[in-house]
Enzyme design. Structure first.
Site, PDB file in Angstrom:
ATOM      1  N   ASN A 161      -7.695   1.786   5.356  1.00  0.00           N
ATOM      2  CA  ASN A 161      -7.630   2.216   3.987  1.00  0.00           C
ATOM      3  C   ASN A 161      -8.522   3.153   4.421  1.00  0.00           C
ATOM      4  O   ASN A 161      -8.851   3.848   4.524  1.00  0.00           O
ATOM      5  CB  ASN A 161      -8.324   0.754   3.490  1.00  0.00           C
ATOM      6  N   THR A 214       2.824  -3.503   5.520  1.00  0.00           N
ATOM      7  CA  THR A 214       3.395  -5.031   5.140  1.00  0.00           C
ATOM      8  C   THR A 214       2.569  -6.052   5.330  1.00  0.00           C
ATOM      9  O   THR A 214       2.831  -7.596   5.491  1.00  0.00           O
ATOM     10  CB  THR A 214       4.712  -4.722   6.118  1.00  0.00           C
ATOM     11  N   GLY A 215       1.605  -5.938   5.596  1.00  0.00           N
ATOM     12  CA  GLY A 215       0.472  -7.188   4.922  1.00  0.00           C
ATOM     13  C   GLY A 215       0.107  -7.179   3.678  1.00  0.00           C
ATOM     14  O   GLY A 215       0.428  -7.533   3.246  1.00  0.00           O
ATOM     15  N   GLY A 245      -6.501  -7.883   8.619  1.00  0.00           N
ATOM     16  CA  GLY A 245      -5.377  -7.374   9.271  1.00  0.00           C
ATOM     17  C   GLY A 245      -5.960  -6.738  10.675  1.00  0.00           C
ATOM     18  O   GLY A 245      -6.191  -6.773  11.136  1.00  0.00           O
ATOM     19  N   VAL A 246      -5.047  -6.066  10.790  1.00  0.00           N
ATOM     20  CA  VAL A 246      -4.478  -5.277  12.217  1.00  0.00           C
ATOM     21  C   VAL A 246      -6.339  -4.363  11.897  1.00  0.00           C
ATOM     22  O   VAL A 246      -6.888  -4.107  13.011  1.00  0.00           O
ATOM     23  CB  VAL A 246      -3.670  -4.374  12.342  1.00  0.00           C
ATOM     24  N   ASP A 247      -6.974  -4.285  10.810  1.00  0.00           N
ATOM     25  CA  ASP A 247      -7.715  -3.142  10.900  1.00  0.00           C
ATOM     26  C   ASP A 247      -8.604  -3.328  11.490  1.00  0.00           C
ATOM     27  O   ASP A 247      -9.484  -3.449  12.373  1.00  0.00           O
ATOM     28  CB  ASP A 247      -7.962  -3.108   8.879  1.00  0.00           C
ATOM     29  N   TYR A 289      -0.408  -5.045   2.003  1.00  0.00           N
ATOM     30  CA  TYR A 289      -0.137  -3.614   0.901  1.00  0.00           C
ATOM     31  C   TYR A 289       0.711  -4.373   0.699  1.00  0.00           C
ATOM     32  O   TYR A 289       1.834  -3.172  -0.012  1.00  0.00           O
ATOM     33  CB  TYR A 289      -0.366  -2.036   1.662  1.00  0.00           C
ATOM     34  N   ASP A 335       0.072  -8.147  19.809  1.00  0.00           N
ATOM     35  CA  ASP A 335      -1.591  -8.113  19.331  1.00  0.00           C
ATOM     36  C   ASP A 335      -0.993  -6.387  19.661  1.00  0.00           C
ATOM     37  O   ASP A 335      -1.806  -6.358  21.018  1.00  0.00           O
ATOM     38  CB  ASP A 335      -2.485  -8.982  20.220  1.00  0.00           C
ATOM     39  N   ILE A 336      -1.099  -6.078  18.696  1.00  0.00           N
ATOM     40  CA  ILE A 336      -1.416  -4.500  19.113  1.00  0.00           C
ATOM     41  C   ILE A 336      -2.853  -3.970  19.690  1.00  0.00           C
ATOM     42  O   ILE A 336      -3.363  -3.116  20.814  1.00  0.00           O
ATOM     43  CB  ILE A 336      -1.650  -3.624  18.202  1.00  0.00           C
TER      44      ILE A 336
HETATM   45  P1  ADP Z   1      -1.703  -3.413   5.639  1.00  0.00           P
HETATM   46  O1  ADP Z   1      -3.093  -3.348   4.632  1.00  0.00           O
HETATM   47  O2  ADP Z   1      -1.252  -1.440   5.677  1.00  0.00           O
HETATM   48  O3  ADP Z   1      -0.154  -3.955   5.154  1.00  0.00           O
HETATM   49  P2  ADP Z   1      -2.329  -5.667   7.250  1.00  0.00           P
HETATM   50  O4  ADP Z   1      -3.180  -5.197   8.750  1.00  0.00           O
HETATM   51  O5  ADP Z   1      -3.199  -6.059   6.046  1.00  0.00           O
HETATM   52  O6  ADP Z   1      -2.067  -4.028   7.196  1.00  0.00           O
HETATM   53  O7  ADP Z   1      -0.869  -5.770   7.679  1.00  0.00           O
HETATM   54  C1  ADP Z   1       0.401  -4.957   8.498  1.00  0.00           C
HETATM   55  C2  ADP Z   1       0.662  -5.794  10.006  1.00  0.00           C
HETATM   56  O8  ADP Z   1      -0.100  -5.484  10.797  1.00  0.00           O
HETATM   57  C3  ADP Z   1       1.016  -7.129   9.413  1.00  0.00           C
HETATM   58  O9  ADP Z   1       2.585  -7.743   9.804  1.00  0.00           O
HETATM   59  C4  ADP Z   1      -0.344  -7.998  10.207  1.00  0.00           C
HETATM   60  O10 ADP Z   1       0.144  -9.393  10.840  1.00  0.00           O
HETATM   61  C5  ADP Z   1      -0.026  -7.250  11.460  1.00  0.00           C
HETATM   62  N1  ADP Z   1      -1.340  -7.380  12.076  1.00  0.00           N
HETATM   63  C6  ADP Z   1      -2.693  -8.015  12.155  1.00  0.00           C
HETATM   64  N2  ADP Z   1      -2.939  -8.285  13.131  1.00  0.00           N
HETATM   65  C7  ADP Z   1      -2.689  -7.108  13.880  1.00  0.00           C
HETATM   66  C8  ADP Z   1      -2.315  -8.027  14.744  1.00  0.00           C
HETATM   67  N3  ADP Z   1      -3.703  -7.772  15.758  1.00  0.00           N
HETATM   68  N4  ADP Z   1      -1.769  -7.153  16.023  1.00  0.00           N
HETATM   69  C9  ADP Z   1      -0.818  -6.389  15.636  1.00  0.00           C
HETATM   70  N5  ADP Z   1      -0.003  -6.257  14.419  1.00  0.00           N
HETATM   71  C10 ADP Z   1      -0.997  -6.971  13.339  1.00  0.00           C
END
Ligand code: ADP
Length: 184
Positions: A31, A129-130, A39-41, A132, A17-18
């Protein structure tokens, strides 16, 4: 965890988890509105707290929506990381809409901004890769190559870590790194 030396820098892959990474900066797959999302955002804003969104709002007031491939920097708020670098990945539209160039720009512009800020250690998620929809096998090759190319030309950044959320993504980046190593 896997690591490789690129010049004096270390490039590593971890699954995790980042928002838990204590590097100088973590990168957000944001975005264009910079107003947070899923997602990560969503995770970064949830853990980092309101200070990050406040700075994002100021940035948007100054420059408008952030174009795809560009990067801006804010505080890390309550995160262990000192800074968050927000970049906007391309939405996958089949691969003929400059997706690889735009994705490469995300990594290069984030690293350039980090260098300008004196940041020595930085963590990236798998941008695009999520939600998008960029195929991770393709995105991982672009990501790994962009970081290696940058580190070959710039000695200031000491540590780059890809933090992959799931084992499928980790394996894709691991394969990309194995391929890239042959040209190191
Ligand atoms: P995008 O809209 O750029 O595709 P996403 O957040 O939907 O961004 O996904 C990008 C990647 O981040 C995916 O592989 C997702 O599983 C991953 N992700 C989601 N939450 C976390 C987190 N807490 N730490 C690291 N990676 C994450």
């Amino acid at each position: 965890m896997e690591s490789v030396k690129v010049g004096k820098a270390t490039l590593s892959l971890i699954q995790g988890d980042i928002t838990k990474q204590a590097t100088d900066a973590i990168v957000n797959a944001a975005n264009s509105s910079l107003m947070g999302g899923g997602g990560v955002d969503g995770a970064i804003h949830r853990v980092g707290g309101p200070a990050i969104l406040e700075e994002c709002k100021k940035i948007v007031a100054q420059i408008g929506r952030l174009p795809t491939g560009q990067a801006v920097i804010t505080t890390g708020g309550n995160l262990p990381a000192k800074y968050v670098i927000h970049t906007v990945g391309p939405i996958w539209r089949g691969g003929e809409s400059k997706e690889p160039e735009l994705l490469r720009n995300c990594y290069l512009n984030s690293l350039k901004l980090a260098k300008e800020k004196g940041i020595k250690t930085i963590s990236f998620p798998s941008i695009s890769t999520g939600a998008y929809g960029y195929p991770v096998e393709k995105a991982s090759q672009v990501a790994v190559k962009a970081v290696i190319d940058f580190l070959k030309e710039n000695q200031e950044i000491k540590e780059v870590t890809f933090v992959l959320f799931d084992s499928f993504s980790f394996n894709a980046y691991s394969n990309a790194l194995r391929k890239a190593k042959k040209n190191l």
